[in-house]
Design a protein around this motif. Structure first.
Motif, PDB file in Angstrom:
ATOM      1  N   GLU A  42     -12.007  -6.339   5.430  1.00  8.45           N
ATOM      2  CA  GLU A  42     -12.968  -6.950   4.507  1.00  8.45           C
ATOM      3  C   GLU A  42     -12.809  -6.280   3.129  1.00  8.45           C
ATOM      4  O   GLU A  42     -12.900  -5.059   3.023  1.00  8.45           O
ATOM      5  N   PRO A  43     -12.537  -7.058   2.076  1.00  7.41           N
ATOM      6  CA  PRO A  43     -12.326  -6.448   0.757  1.00  7.41           C
ATOM      7  C   PRO A  43     -13.633  -5.973   0.125  1.00  7.41           C
ATOM      8  O   PRO A  43     -14.710  -6.482   0.448  1.00  7.41           O
ATOM      9  N   PRO A  57       4.164  -5.638  14.966  1.00  7.60           N
ATOM     10  CA  PRO A  57       3.255  -4.611  15.491  1.00  7.60           C
ATOM     11  C   PRO A  57       1.996  -5.228  16.087  1.00  7.60           C
ATOM     12  O   PRO A  57       1.523  -6.276  15.645  1.00  7.60           O
ATOM     13  N   GLU A  58       1.456  -4.564  17.103  1.00  8.49           N
ATOM     14  CA  GLU A  58       0.207  -5.001  17.704  1.00  8.49           C
ATOM     15  C   GLU A  58      -0.986  -4.750  16.775  1.00  8.49           C
ATOM     16  O   GLU A  58      -2.041  -5.348  16.942  1.00  8.49           O
ATOM     17  N   SER A  59      -0.830  -3.883  15.809  1.00 15.90           N
ATOM     18  CA  SER A  59      -1.925  -3.531  14.909  1.00 15.90           C
ATOM     19  C   SER A  59      -2.333  -4.726  14.062  1.00 15.90           C
ATOM     20  O   SER A  59      -1.540  -5.646  13.837  1.00 15.90           O
ATOM     21  N   PRO A  60      -3.571  -4.752  13.561  1.00 12.75           N
ATOM     22  CA  PRO A  60      -4.043  -5.868  12.739  1.00 12.75           C
ATOM     23  C   PRO A  60      -3.291  -5.964  11.421  1.00 12.75           C
ATOM     24  O   PRO A  60      -2.612  -5.019  11.010  1.00 12.75           O
ATOM     25  N   PRO A  61      -3.418  -7.109  10.711  1.00 16.28           N
ATOM     26  CA  PRO A  61      -2.674  -7.334   9.463  1.00 16.28           C
ATOM     27  C   PRO A  61      -2.847  -6.248   8.422  1.00 16.28           C
ATOM     28  O   PRO A  61      -1.928  -5.963   7.670  1.00 16.28           O
ATOM     29  N   GLY A  62      -4.025  -5.619   8.331  1.00 16.84           N
ATOM     30  CA  GLY A  62      -4.200  -4.549   7.349  1.00 16.84           C
ATOM     31  C   GLY A  62      -5.011  -4.978   6.142  1.00 16.84           C
ATOM     32  O   GLY A  62      -5.886  -5.835   6.235  1.00 16.84           O
ATOM     33  N   PRO A  63      -4.735  -4.369   4.995  1.00 17.40           N
ATOM     34  CA  PRO A  63      -5.566  -4.601   3.813  1.00 17.40           C
ATOM     35  C   PRO A  63      -5.531  -6.044   3.320  1.00 17.40           C
ATOM     36  O   PRO A  63      -4.543  -6.765   3.500  1.00 17.40           O
ATOM     37  N   PHE A  64      -6.618  -6.430   2.718  1.00 15.96           N
ATOM     38  CA  PHE A  64      -6.704  -7.719   2.032  1.00 15.96           C
ATOM     39  C   PHE A  64      -5.659  -7.765   0.927  1.00 15.96           C
ATOM     40  O   PHE A  64      -5.418  -6.775   0.233  1.00 15.96           O
TER      41      PHE A  64
END
Length: 359
Positions: A87-88, A32-39
């Motif tokens: 950012e966590p 997916p083009e979307s960012p990696p997501g949660p920490f």
């Protein structure tokens, strides 16, 4: 051309062929083009434990090692954020540090081994069960290789070798029957003698840490004193394995930590290799059929639902794939990992780049 399959690729193939077809590096190789997501706290704790069990520091005073363990967790967090993860919350990072301190207070009571390798990559050819002495190949005669990364390789006081998997659990302890059937670690135990000739693996060890551990306090948890450490027995790898007797499965721990050791027999490992060969033979066949496996547990976590819905409706998904997905970049080579190895350790294997016999 070499056909490479790893644990995630294998799992995706068995979970849903359509997801595998779109994501696999051997197929469409899309992400997916979307960012990696949660920490990912699991990854950060894993990276910290790699330092905790670094073989070269195993005999060091834990008061020296523990700050390095915490630094490893912080580095992992920062690397994830730099790669695009969210950012966590500070509380999440504090929780990770508290878990590491509590773990350091418990682990010496069950560390009946000496670390040999951490985070070691391996890649092996897959023997052909139908043709002893030969390996599986693709339709165009390309080599087929299976690879993965072993979290930790250890040796016990009986000169028996074990592979260890670290797990940060969020839904309670894994069922013991599920651990006995755990495909990935059994594959580690099967593959290692092919990667390092003559070194048989006695079994698999599961090192579980509860992410929601109750009563974990960063101020109360203390690293063990040097006198509480078990004696180190080995500091290098041997090609000859010892033998071990006893129960097949042994689990011990507390409400927050659990260590489960499972002995693996020769027949079990041989069956694991045969199963892998059968799966790969299907995945590389010329007449392979691609179809989805719609299940709530599968679809809920799938990143390819939008093109899957279009394909189910008989529509052309090429536009959606070109707009919302991209080609996966080449896998990053992690140079200089502590205790890690990314090339075969057998005689005749190619050394890493820039290696020299001279100091």
């Amino acid at each position: 051309m070499v056909y490479r399959i790893d644990a995630s690729d294998r799992a995706a193939f068995k979970r849903c062929r359509r997801e595998w077809d779109l994501s696999s590096r051997n197929r469409h190789n899309l992400e997916p083009e979307s960012p990696p997501g949660p920490f990912d706290l699991r990854r950060a704790v894993h990276d910290a434990l790699a330092v905790y069990y670094f073989p070269g520091m195993w005999e060091w005073d834990r008061a020296i090692v523990q700050p390095l363990v915490h630094q490893a967790l912080d580095r992992s967090v920062r690397a994830q954020v730099d790669a695009g993860a969210d950012e966590p919350e500070p509380e999440s990072i504090d929780r990770g540090h508290a878990l590491l301190d509590a773990y350091a207070g418990w682990a010496p009571s069950v560390d009946y081994f000496t670390p040999i390798r951490i985070d070691t990559d391996f890649e092996v050819n897959i023997p052909n069960p139908a043709a002893p002495g030969l390996n599986l190949v693709t339709q165009d005669e390309g080599e087929i290789r299976y690879g993965d990364r072993v979290d930790l390789l250890v040796i016990d006081s009986d000169d028996a070798y074990w592979v260890v998997q670290h797990r940060l659990v969020t839904d309670g302890w894994a069922d013991k029957e599920a651990l006995q059937l755990d495909e990935r670690t059994i594959a580690w135990a099967w593959a290692w003698p092919h990667f390092y000739l003559g070194m048989q693996i006695t079994g698999t060890v599961y090192n579980e840490i509860r992410a929601d551990a109750a009563g974990v306090d960063a101020h109360a948890a203390q690293a063990p004193r040097p006198s509480e450490r078990l004696p180190a027995r080995h500091r290098r790898m041997y090609a000859r394995s010892g033998t071990v007797s006893g129960e097949r499965l042994h689990a011990e721990g507390t409400e927050d930590f659990r260590r489960t050791r499972i002995r693996r027999g020769e027949a079990e490992l041989a069956a694991a290799g045969a199963n892998l060969a059968a799966e790969v033979s299907i995945a590389t066949s010329a007449d392979l059929e691609i179809f989805p496996s719609p299940e709530p547990s599968v679809c809920a976590r799938c990143s390819y639902r939008s093109p899957c819905l279009l394909l189910n409706q008989g529509a052309d998904a090429s536009h959606e794939l070109s707009q919302s997905y991209r080609q996966r970049p080449p896998e990053a080579v992690m140079e200089g990992r502590l205790g890690g190895v990314t090339w075969s350790m057998n005689r005749g294997a190619a050394p890493p780049p820039n290696w020299s016999r001279n100091p």
